[in-house]
Motif scaffolding. Structure first.
Motif, PDB file in Angstrom:
ATOM      1  N   SER A  51     -81.227  22.197  27.381  1.00 13.00           N
ATOM      2  CA  SER A  51     -80.817  20.897  26.842  1.00 13.00           C
ATOM      3  C   SER A  51     -79.297  20.870  26.710  1.00 13.00           C
ATOM      4  CB  SER A  51     -81.458  20.656  25.474  1.00 13.00           C
ATOM      5  OG  SER A  51     -80.793  19.599  24.810  1.00 13.00           O
ATOM      6  N   THR A  52     -78.684  19.780  27.119  1.00 15.95           N
ATOM      7  CA  THR A  52     -77.223  19.654  26.987  1.00 15.95           C
ATOM      8  C   THR A  52     -76.814  19.667  25.513  1.00 15.95           C
ATOM      9  OG1 THR A  52     -77.441  17.250  27.073  1.00 15.95           O
ATOM     10  CG2 THR A  52     -76.868  18.348  29.135  1.00 15.95           C
ATOM     11  N   MET A  53     -77.756  19.323  24.620  1.00 22.34           N
ATOM     12  CA  MET A  53     -77.443  19.307  23.182  1.00 22.34           C
ATOM     13  C   MET A  53     -77.016  20.702  22.727  1.00 22.34           C
ATOM     14  SD  MET A  53     -78.006  16.164  22.427  1.00 22.34           S
ATOM     15  CE  MET A  53     -77.968  15.915  20.672  1.00 22.34           C
ATOM     16  N   GLN A 110     -82.660  18.886  32.977  1.00 19.08           N
ATOM     17  CA  GLN A 110     -82.916  19.628  31.736  1.00 19.08           C
ATOM     18  C   GLN A 110     -84.360  20.096  31.757  1.00 19.08           C
ATOM     19  OE1 GLN A 110     -80.400  17.789  28.179  1.00 19.08           O
ATOM     20  NE2 GLN A 110     -81.833  16.285  28.967  1.00 19.08           N
ATOM     21  N   GLY A 168     -85.398  19.030  27.695  1.00 20.71           N
ATOM     22  CA  GLY A 168     -84.707  17.856  27.159  1.00 20.71           C
ATOM     23  C   GLY A 168     -85.478  17.362  25.939  1.00 20.71           C
ATOM     24  N   ARG A 169     -84.740  16.981  24.897  1.00 16.26           N
ATOM     25  CA  ARG A 169     -85.456  16.498  23.712  1.00 16.26           C
ATOM     26  C   ARG A 169     -85.059  15.076  23.342  1.00 16.26           C
ATOM     27  NH1 ARG A 169     -82.403  20.985  21.777  1.00 16.26           N
ATOM     28  NH2 ARG A 169     -80.719  20.406  20.347  1.00 16.26           N
ATOM     29  N   GLY A 170     -86.055  14.379  22.800  1.00 11.33           N
ATOM     30  CA  GLY A 170     -85.833  13.008  22.356  1.00 11.33           C
ATOM     31  C   GLY A 170     -85.896  12.946  20.843  1.00 11.33           C
ATOM     32  N   ARG A 171     -85.926  11.746  20.310  1.00  6.72           N
ATOM     33  CA  ARG A 171     -86.015  11.592  18.858  1.00  6.72           C
ATOM     34  C   ARG A 171     -87.373  12.047  18.365  1.00  6.72           C
ATOM     35  NH1 ARG A 171     -86.411   6.496  17.291  1.00  6.72           N
ATOM     36  NH2 ARG A 171     -85.903   7.015  15.150  1.00  6.72           N
ATOM     37  N   TRP A 215     -88.099  14.954  26.249  1.00  9.30           N
ATOM     38  CA  TRP A 215     -87.396  13.949  27.068  1.00  9.30           C
ATOM     39  C   TRP A 215     -87.404  14.468  28.507  1.00  9.30           C
ATOM     40  CZ3 TRP A 215     -85.727   9.045  26.352  1.00  9.30           C
ATOM     41  CH2 TRP A 215     -84.876   8.502  27.305  1.00  9.30           C
ATOM     42  N   PHE A 241     -76.552  13.666  29.276  1.00  5.64           N
ATOM     43  CA  PHE A 241     -75.302  14.245  28.788  1.00  5.64           C
ATOM     44  C   PHE A 241     -75.184  14.184  27.265  1.00  5.64           C
ATOM     45  CE2 PHE A 241     -72.929  10.158  28.285  1.00  5.64           C
ATOM     46  CZ  PHE A 241     -73.761   9.317  29.010  1.00  5.64           C
ATOM     47  N   LYS A 255     -88.064   0.910  28.681  1.00  7.50           N
ATOM     48  CA  LYS A 255     -86.958   1.720  28.165  1.00  7.50           C
ATOM     49  C   LYS A 255     -86.131   2.305  29.317  1.00  7.50           C
ATOM     50  CE  LYS A 255     -86.101   5.577  25.002  1.00  7.50           C
ATOM     51  NZ  LYS A 255     -86.517   6.180  23.743  1.00  7.50           N
ATOM     52  N   GLY A 266     -82.071   6.343  26.171  1.00  5.63           N
ATOM     53  CA  GLY A 266     -82.298   6.695  24.762  1.00  5.63           C
ATOM     54  C   GLY A 266     -81.134   7.521  24.229  1.00  5.63           C
ATOM     55  N   ILE A 267     -81.000   7.522  22.931  1.00  8.31           N
ATOM     56  CA  ILE A 267     -79.866   8.204  22.275  1.00  8.31           C
ATOM     57  C   ILE A 267     -80.380   9.098  21.155  1.00  8.31           C
ATOM     58  CG2 ILE A 267     -77.836   7.793  20.805  1.00  8.31           C
ATOM     59  CD1 ILE A 267     -77.916   5.035  22.670  1.00  8.31           C
ATOM     60  N   ILE A 304     -77.207  11.469  25.214  1.00  6.04           N
ATOM     61  CA  ILE A 304     -77.550  10.205  25.887  1.00  6.04           C
ATOM     62  C   ILE A 304     -78.332  10.503  27.160  1.00  6.04           C
ATOM     63  CG2 ILE A 304     -76.602   8.122  26.975  1.00  6.04           C
ATOM     64  CD1 ILE A 304     -74.234   8.311  25.040  1.00  6.04           C
ATOM     65  N   GLY A 305     -79.450   9.845  27.308  1.00  2.00           N
ATOM     66  CA  GLY A 305     -80.245   9.985  28.529  1.00  2.00           C
ATOM     67  C   GLY A 305     -80.429   8.616  29.147  1.00  2.00           C
TER      68      GLY A 305
END
Ligand code: BTN
Length: 315
Positions: A86-88, A109, A112-115, A120, A129, A183, A186-187, A205-206
């Motif tokens: 994950s870029t996070m 990713q 990748g993770r979402g809220r 994600w 990113f 959608k 997402g942020i 941000i994806g």
């Protein structure tokens, strides 16, 4: 026309156009037959030019591989990676190691993770990113960066592609087609700090740009799905980051005013799902401290700071 000149002119035309050009348009413009256009395009393809044929015509796809060189003009430390969980996490590492600000971009990713702890899906072709910054705000004020990021994304999409999108509370970027809402981006905001001092924030941000949408995401859509041809992720990412820093110069009330103007949540019936409760009612406003104000059918007012928002016909 001189040998080779048609190819050169076709390339010039394709290079200077944001949109695909039909064979008929090129033929007319250059005063040659459509067959000649077709033959020249085949030769250009053989010569290694990445020209793709779409239902709307020919499109010159730039080499959209992401490299930190492409982002030099932003003036911030930029790291482009092929594949990363994950870029996070990469952005976090950099900020822990005293970077002042950082932009981390990945082609793909794997985690990748979402809220709200969601996955994600982040296949090649999307813009994935994370931006790390050290804002001078308190923990309570950090909400503003979700709104700034949403506005930065919708402006970038409009400027680069001409597509109008909207913001769904708290931070989904939505494309509307008739009654359907899909959608597009997402942020995710992650914060390191204490009540009075924020050490750093990471804005993830994806954006679904040219990536194929998985069957696991029926509510999602990509820019390529809408336009029917791919677009440059570099342009989109650069534009988002520039917009983000510009919007960050505005006051909180100016940001909230802009957010409200571009929102499709306000004025709608909503259901907000939180871990311990659900709030149902009419989405009235955003408060100065960033909460969604919901009026229940019994006319009581609720301030909602987080949760999953569903636009629903409830009453
Ligand atoms: C959401 O709508 O749930 C937020 C999605 C945020 C996805 C982006 S992609 C880049 C960054 N890295 C992640 O793992 N997540 C964010």
């Amino acid at each position: 026309m001189k040998r080779g000149l048609a190819k050169e002119k076709i390339l010039d035309l394709l290079n200077s156009s944001k949109n695909p050009l039909s064979g008929e348009f090129i033929a007319k413009k250059l005063g040659i037959s459509r067959t000649a256009v077709w033959k020249n395009i085949q030769n250009l393809k053989k010569a290694g030019f990445n020209i793709i044929t779409t239902s709307k015509g020919y499109f010159l796809k730039d080499n959209d591989e992401l490299s930190s060189e492409d982002f030099k003009e932003l003036g911030i430390l930029t790291i482009c990676l092929k594949e990363v969980p994950s870029t996070m996490d990469v952005a976090k590492q950099k900020m822990e190691n005293e970077a002042d600000e950082v932009l981390v971009i990945a082609e793909k990713q794997t985690q990748g993770r979402g809220r709200l702890g969601r996955q994600w899906i982040s296949q090649e072709g999307g813009a994935w990113f994370s931006l790390g910054i050290r804002p001078k705000v308190t923990l309570k004020e950090c909400f503003i960066f979700t709104y700034i990021a949403g506005l930065a994304v919708i402006k970038a999409i409009l400027d680069v592609t001409g597509i109008q999108t909207f913001l769904k509370w708290p931070n989904d970027v939505i494309y509307k087609k008739g009654k359907e809402e899909k959608k597009l981006a997402g942020i995710l905001l992650e914060v390191k700090g204490e009540v009075d001092v924020v050490n750093y924030i990471i804005v993830g941000i994806g954006i679904n740009v040219n990536n194929a949408i998985s069957f696991l995401e029926p509510q999602a859509i990509s820019i390529k799905d809408i336009l029917k041809y791919p677009i440059s992720r570099k342009k989109i990412i650069k534009s988002v980051v520039k917009n983000f820093f510009q919007l960050n110069e505005l006051s909180f009330s100016e940001v909230l005013k802009l957010w409200k103007k571009n929102s499709i949540t306000l004025g709608r019936s909503v259901k907000i799902i939180q871990p311990n409760q659900e709030v149902i009612g009419l989405a009235l406003d955003i408060s100065e401290d960033g909460a969604l104000i919901v009026q229940s059918p019994e006319m009581s007012i609720h301030k909602v700071f987080s949760g999953d928002c569903i636009h629903a016909k409830i009453f």
